[in-house]
Write an enzyme that holds these catalytic residues in place. Structure first.
Site, short mmCIF file in Angstrom:
data_model
loop_
_atom_site.label_atom_id
_atom_site.label_comp_id
_atom_site.label_asym_id
_atom_site.label_seq_id
_atom_site.Cartn_x
_atom_site.Cartn_y
_atom_site.Cartn_z
N ARG A 225 64.33 49.68 64.89
CA ARG A 225 64.26 49.36 66.40
C ARG A 225 66.02 47.61 66.72
NH1 ARG A 225 61.11 50.78 67.75
NH2 ARG A 225 58.39 50.26 68.16
N HIS A 273 66.48 55.95 72.86
CA HIS A 273 65.26 55.96 72.23
C HIS A 273 64.30 56.80 72.54
CE1 HIS A 273 62.71 52.17 71.64
NE2 HIS A 273 61.87 53.65 70.78
#
Length: 310
Positions: A225, A273
């Site tokens: 993250r 991502h």
């Protein structure tokens, strides 16, 4: 009695999820209506993407659970209207995808592939990199994704140490916890992989003080993250050479803005991502199993502790 299942995910993926979830529901022999348009007070289960337009769960008075399609929960877990149980996505597809991405980039940095791939004047005769047994890998976060990645790396003969907030035990991995354990992992990580969840407790876990604990020239890989890293501190460490390279798949703002300094830094690799995405075929089986459990009054799998934030 038929149950009603609301799909509140990415509309572009509705067709594929409709097919896979319907098939998985048929296999558990439960009669159900699956739709992306149902009256809120008639919904029994919500299949949920935290990017969904649905943000107010108050009208869903009959819903027994919200079944997430993401492993991450930071965008939903603090929603005050979410009074229903929330199950995050933990499935074989996510675990395998993350393991493949992590192992691929650890090997890329371990074998110093960028020197050969990007160099227009290859260094013929340069010394070979050390063997895996001499390259130390640290993993922050030993949940399901961290565990399987750690095991895969130990199978390749990397010495792996891992840190988690609570005590863990994984065969072949040095598992540590607590502040002293975190420092110990950082100081012996030639390659550091971040796989912690984003919570209030983990924000900026890799700050200037802790980055300084890494060996000179260490590599940081973050498929976890974005908020785990203090971006200013990382850029400063990259500029002075204390961190040799950072491969980053996640960011505080996504997509990463065009003017973000990470794009221009010569020792940063940005990926969009992609470390591990939810696969509809494997995710559908997890969702169906949780629906079966809900209808059988059994505990749901992978429930999120809203107080802990993960």
């Amino acid at each position: 009695m038929s149950i009603n299942i609301l799909y509140a995910g990415n509309p572009k993926r509705w067709d594929v999820y409709q097919h896979e979830i319907s098939k998985a529901i048929e296999e558990i022999e439960i009669e159900a209506t699956l739709s992306c348009d149902l009256p809120a007070d008639q919904v029994d289960y919500i299949i949920y993407d935290p990017n969904s337009a649905l943000q107010d769960f108050t009208p869903f008075t009959r819903a027994k659970a919200v079944l997430g399609l993401w492993a991450g929960v930071e965008r939903i877990v603090y929603n005050p209207t979410l009074t229903q149980p929330y199950a995050r996505m933990v499935d074989q597809g996510l675990s395998e995808g993350m393991t493949e991405w992590v192992v691929g980039h650890v090997l890329r940095h371990h074998l110093e592939m960028d020197l050969d791939i990007h160099n227009t004047d290859p260094a013929w005769g340069r010394l070979a990199p050390p063997l895996a047994r001499d390259r130390r890998v640290g993993i922050l976060g030993l949940g399901e994704l961290g565990r399987v990645a750690a095991k895969a790396l130990t199978n390749l003969n990397f010495p792996v140490s891992g840190w988690s907030r609570g005590a863990k035990s994984i065969d072949g991995v040095t598992c540590l916890h607590g502040d002293d354990g975190l420092e110990q992992v950082l100081r012996c990580s030639d390659i550091l992989v971040l796989l912690l969840p984003a919570t209030k407790a983990t924000e900026n876990v890799l700050n200037a003080e802790r980055i300084a604990m890494l060996p000179e020239g260490a590599v940081i890989i973050n498929p976890g993250r974005g908020p785990l890293i203090d971006d200013v501190a990382l850029l400063e460490a990259l500029d002075r050479g204390h961190v040799g390279h950072a491969t980053l798949d996640v960011f505080r703002v996504e997509p990463l803005p065009d003017d973000d300094p990470y794009w221009a830094h010569p020792n940063v690799t940005v990926t969009p991502h992609i470390a591990s995405d939810t696969r509809p075929d494997t995710a559908a089986k997890v969702i169906a199993e949780n629906i079966r459990r809900g209808e059988s009054k059994e505990p749901f799998l992978h429930l999120v502790d809203k107080k802990a934030g993960y």
